[in-house]
Motif scaffolding. Structure first.
Motif, PDB file in Angstrom:
ATOM      1  N   VAL A  12       0.847  -1.193   0.000  1.00 26.36           N
ATOM      2  CA  VAL A  12       0.000   0.000   0.000  1.00 26.36           C
ATOM      3  C   VAL A  12       0.882   1.243   0.000  1.00 26.36           C
ATOM      4  O   VAL A  12       0.657   2.192  -0.754  1.00 26.36           O
ATOM      5  CB  VAL A  12      -0.961  -0.006   1.216  1.00 26.36           C
ATOM      6  CG1 VAL A  12      -1.539   1.372   1.474  1.00 26.36           C
ATOM      7  CG2 VAL A  12      -2.083  -1.012   0.997  1.00 26.36           C
ATOM      8  N   GLY A  13       1.904   1.230   0.853  1.00 24.43           N
ATOM      9  CA  GLY A  13       2.818   2.363   0.907  1.00 24.43           C
ATOM     10  C   GLY A  13       3.554   2.568  -0.401  1.00 24.43           C
ATOM     11  O   GLY A  13       3.651   3.693  -0.906  1.00 24.43           O
ATOM     12  N   TYR A 100      -8.900   5.423  -1.695  1.00 20.48           N
ATOM     13  CA  TYR A 100      -7.845   4.457  -1.379  1.00 20.48           C
ATOM     14  C   TYR A 100      -7.573   4.434   0.118  1.00 20.48           C
ATOM     15  O   TYR A 100      -7.523   3.376   0.743  1.00 20.48           O
ATOM     16  CB  TYR A 100      -6.594   4.855  -2.169  1.00 20.48           C
ATOM     17  CG  TYR A 100      -5.439   3.888  -2.131  1.00 20.48           C
ATOM     18  CD1 TYR A 100      -5.544   2.620  -2.682  1.00 20.48           C
ATOM     19  CD2 TYR A 100      -4.213   4.273  -1.587  1.00 20.48           C
ATOM     20  CE1 TYR A 100      -4.465   1.745  -2.683  1.00 20.48           C
ATOM     21  CE2 TYR A 100      -3.129   3.401  -1.591  1.00 20.48           C
ATOM     22  CZ  TYR A 100      -3.261   2.148  -2.134  1.00 20.48           C
ATOM     23  OH  TYR A 100      -2.194   1.294  -2.146  1.00 20.48           O
ATOM     24  N   HIS A 101      -7.417   5.616   0.710  1.00 23.08           N
ATOM     25  CA  HIS A 101      -7.128   5.670   2.142  1.00 23.08           C
ATOM     26  C   HIS A 101      -8.310   5.172   2.970  1.00 23.08           C
ATOM     27  O   HIS A 101      -8.123   4.480   3.963  1.00 23.08           O
ATOM     28  CB  HIS A 101      -6.714   7.079   2.564  1.00 23.08           C
ATOM     29  CG  HIS A 101      -5.279   7.378   2.255  1.00 23.08           C
ATOM     30  ND1 HIS A 101      -4.880   7.934   1.073  1.00 23.08           N
ATOM     31  CD2 HIS A 101      -4.151   7.145   2.969  1.00 23.08           C
ATOM     32  CE1 HIS A 101      -3.563   8.038   1.073  1.00 23.08           C
ATOM     33  NE2 HIS A 101      -3.091   7.572   2.207  1.00 23.08           N
ATOM     34  N   LYS A 102      -9.521   5.530   2.570  1.00 22.76           N
ATOM     35  CA  LYS A 102     -10.690   5.039   3.316  1.00 22.76           C
ATOM     36  C   LYS A 102     -10.748   3.518   3.286  1.00 22.76           C
ATOM     37  O   LYS A 102     -10.988   2.875   4.306  1.00 22.76           O
ATOM     38  CB  LYS A 102     -11.980   5.638   2.743  1.00 22.76           C
ATOM     39  CG  LYS A 102     -12.216   7.063   3.175  1.00 22.76           C
ATOM     40  CD  LYS A 102     -13.573   7.561   2.696  1.00 22.76           C
ATOM     41  CE  LYS A 102     -13.850   8.933   3.282  1.00 22.76           C
ATOM     42  NZ  LYS A 102     -15.154   9.461   2.903  1.00 22.76           N
ATOM     43  N   ALA A 103     -10.528   2.934   2.113  1.00 21.01           N
ATOM     44  CA  ALA A 103     -10.601   1.480   1.976  1.00 21.01           C
ATOM     45  C   ALA A 103      -9.489   0.794   2.767  1.00 21.01           C
ATOM     46  O   ALA A 103      -9.737  -0.165   3.505  1.00 21.01           O
ATOM     47  CB  ALA A 103     -10.527   1.086   0.499  1.00 21.01           C
ATOM     48  N   VAL A 104      -8.265   1.287   2.639  1.00 23.77           N
ATOM     49  CA  VAL A 104      -7.134   0.677   3.332  1.00 23.77           C
ATOM     50  C   VAL A 104      -7.261   0.858   4.838  1.00 23.77           C
ATOM     51  O   VAL A 104      -7.026  -0.074   5.616  1.00 23.77           O
ATOM     52  CB  VAL A 104      -5.801   1.249   2.809  1.00 23.77           C
ATOM     53  CG1 VAL A 104      -4.641   0.814   3.694  1.00 23.77           C
ATOM     54  CG2 VAL A 104      -5.569   0.810   1.375  1.00 23.77           C
ATOM     55  N   ALA A 127       0.097   2.655  14.688  1.00 26.03           N
ATOM     56  CA  ALA A 127       0.765   3.931  14.410  1.00 26.03           C
ATOM     57  C   ALA A 127       0.566   4.332  12.951  1.00 26.03           C
ATOM     58  O   ALA A 127       0.286   5.500  12.645  1.00 26.03           O
ATOM     59  CB  ALA A 127       2.249   3.830  14.746  1.00 26.03           C
ATOM     60  N   GLY A 128       0.704   3.367  12.049  1.00 24.18           N
ATOM     61  CA  GLY A 128       0.484   3.638  10.635  1.00 24.18           C
ATOM     62  C   GLY A 128      -0.936   4.078  10.359  1.00 24.18           C
ATOM     63  O   GLY A 128      -1.176   5.007   9.588  1.00 24.18           O
ATOM     64  N   LEU A 129      -1.885   3.425  11.015  1.00 27.09           N
ATOM     65  CA  LEU A 129      -3.298   3.776  10.827  1.00 27.09           C
ATOM     66  C   LEU A 129      -3.558   5.221  11.229  1.00 27.09           C
ATOM     67  O   LEU A 129      -4.291   5.940  10.542  1.00 27.09           O
ATOM     68  CB  LEU A 129      -4.191   2.822  11.638  1.00 27.09           C
ATOM     69  CG  LEU A 129      -5.691   3.062  11.524  1.00 27.09           C
ATOM     70  CD1 LEU A 129      -6.176   2.855  10.087  1.00 27.09           C
ATOM     71  CD2 LEU A 129      -6.448   2.134  12.470  1.00 27.09           C
ATOM     72  N   LYS A 130      -2.963   5.664  12.309  1.00 28.30           N
ATOM     73  CA  LYS A 130      -3.148   7.042  12.764  1.00 28.30           C
ATOM     74  C   LYS A 130      -2.646   8.027  11.698  1.00 28.30           C
ATOM     75  O   LYS A 130      -3.311   9.012  11.385  1.00 28.30           O
ATOM     76  CB  LYS A 130      -2.382   7.258  14.082  1.00 28.30           C
ATOM     77  CG  LYS A 130      -2.672   8.591  14.726  1.00 28.30           C
ATOM     78  CD  LYS A 130      -1.903   8.763  16.015  1.00 28.30           C
ATOM     79  CE  LYS A 130      -2.529   7.949  17.128  1.00 28.30           C
ATOM     80  NZ  LYS A 130      -1.950   8.241  18.444  1.00 28.30           N
ATOM     81  N   ILE A 131      -1.491   7.724  11.125  1.00 33.62           N
ATOM     82  CA  ILE A 131      -0.936   8.580  10.058  1.00 33.62           C
ATOM     83  C   ILE A 131      -1.834   8.554   8.831  1.00 33.62           C
ATOM     84  O   ILE A 131      -2.158   9.600   8.259  1.00 33.62           O
ATOM     85  CB  ILE A 131       0.489   8.112   9.705  1.00 33.62           C
ATOM     86  CG1 ILE A 131       1.451   8.382  10.856  1.00 33.62           C
ATOM     87  CG2 ILE A 131       0.995   8.808   8.424  1.00 33.62           C
ATOM     88  CD1 ILE A 131       2.799   7.707  10.723  1.00 33.62           C
ATOM     89  N   PHE A 132      -2.261   7.361   8.433  1.00 37.86           N
ATOM     90  CA  PHE A 132      -3.044   7.239   7.207  1.00 37.86           C
ATOM     91  C   PHE A 132      -4.443   7.837   7.352  1.00 37.86           C
ATOM     92  O   PHE A 132      -5.017   8.331   6.380  1.00 37.86           O
ATOM     93  CB  PHE A 132      -3.123   5.787   6.756  1.00 37.86           C
ATOM     94  CG  PHE A 132      -1.762   5.147   6.552  1.00 37.86           C
ATOM     95  CD1 PHE A 132      -0.668   5.910   6.201  1.00 37.86           C
ATOM     96  CD2 PHE A 132      -1.584   3.794   6.735  1.00 37.86           C
ATOM     97  CE1 PHE A 132       0.585   5.350   6.029  1.00 37.86           C
ATOM     98  CE2 PHE A 132      -0.329   3.208   6.573  1.00 37.86           C
ATOM     99  CZ  PHE A 132       0.757   3.976   6.217  1.00 37.86           C
ATOM    100  N   LYS A 133      -4.998   7.820   8.560  1.00 36.87           N
ATOM    101  CA  LYS A 133      -6.301   8.469   8.776  1.00 36.87           C
ATOM    102  C   LYS A 133      -6.170   9.975   8.605  1.00 36.87           C
ATOM    103  O   LYS A 133      -7.088  10.634   8.117  1.00 36.87           O
ATOM    104  CB  LYS A 133      -6.863   8.122  10.150  1.00 36.87           C
ATOM    105  CG  LYS A 133      -7.528   6.770  10.187  1.00 36.87           C
ATOM    106  CD  LYS A 133      -8.349   6.592  11.441  1.00 36.87           C
ATOM    107  CE  LYS A 133      -9.251   5.398  11.300  1.00 36.87           C
ATOM    108  NZ  LYS A 133     -10.195   5.274  12.403  1.00 36.87           N
TER     109      LYS A 133
END
Length: 136
Positions: A12-13, A100-104, A127-133
């Protein structure tokens, strides 16, 4: 199980970084450039942490159906983005990033994190989820 999920997060990244580089090359909008640079910075940081954790755990990321599907979809997206310019490109990139971000984020939050047993892997995904949100 966790290593397959780490592969998905890494893919994803990589996909988002590739899309951001393409947006930087093709768009003339400063807001798109700022956002794309943020995507590159943040996803590189998370991927670096993920690779370091895999090395520490002596594990290899496991290829899987979802990773393969993401890679196929990414190639289609790059082909479509490459043919767009101006406002059409900017709108397409912005809309795709949001979807994309909502789905991931939904996948990571509601399917991945709850099923991870390794505390370090779980902490990295959280931690990644917090950044991606924040990217939404």
């Amino acid at each position: 199980m966790g290593m397959a999920k780490m592969k998905v997060v890494s893919d994803v990244g990589d996909i988002d970084i590739r899309n951001a580089h393409l947006a930087l090359a093709l768009s003339e909008d400063s807001a798109i450039h700022d956002f794309a640079k943020t995507m590159i910075r943040d996803h590189n940081a998370v991927n670096t942490q993920a690779l370091a954790l895999l090395k520490k755990l002596g594990a290899q990321p496991q290829d899987n159906f979802l990773s393969q599907q993401l890679t196929r979809q990414s190639k289609e997206l790059v082909a479509k983005m490459s043919g767009l310019r101006g406002a059409d490109l900017d709108k397409f990139y912005a809309n795709n990033e949001l979807a994309y971000h909502k789905a991931v984020n939904d996948l990571v939050e509601n399917a991945f994190i709850q099923n991870i047993e390794n505390d370090e892997v779980k902490a990295l995904l959280e931690a990644g989820l917090k950044i991606f949100k924040a990217h939404e």
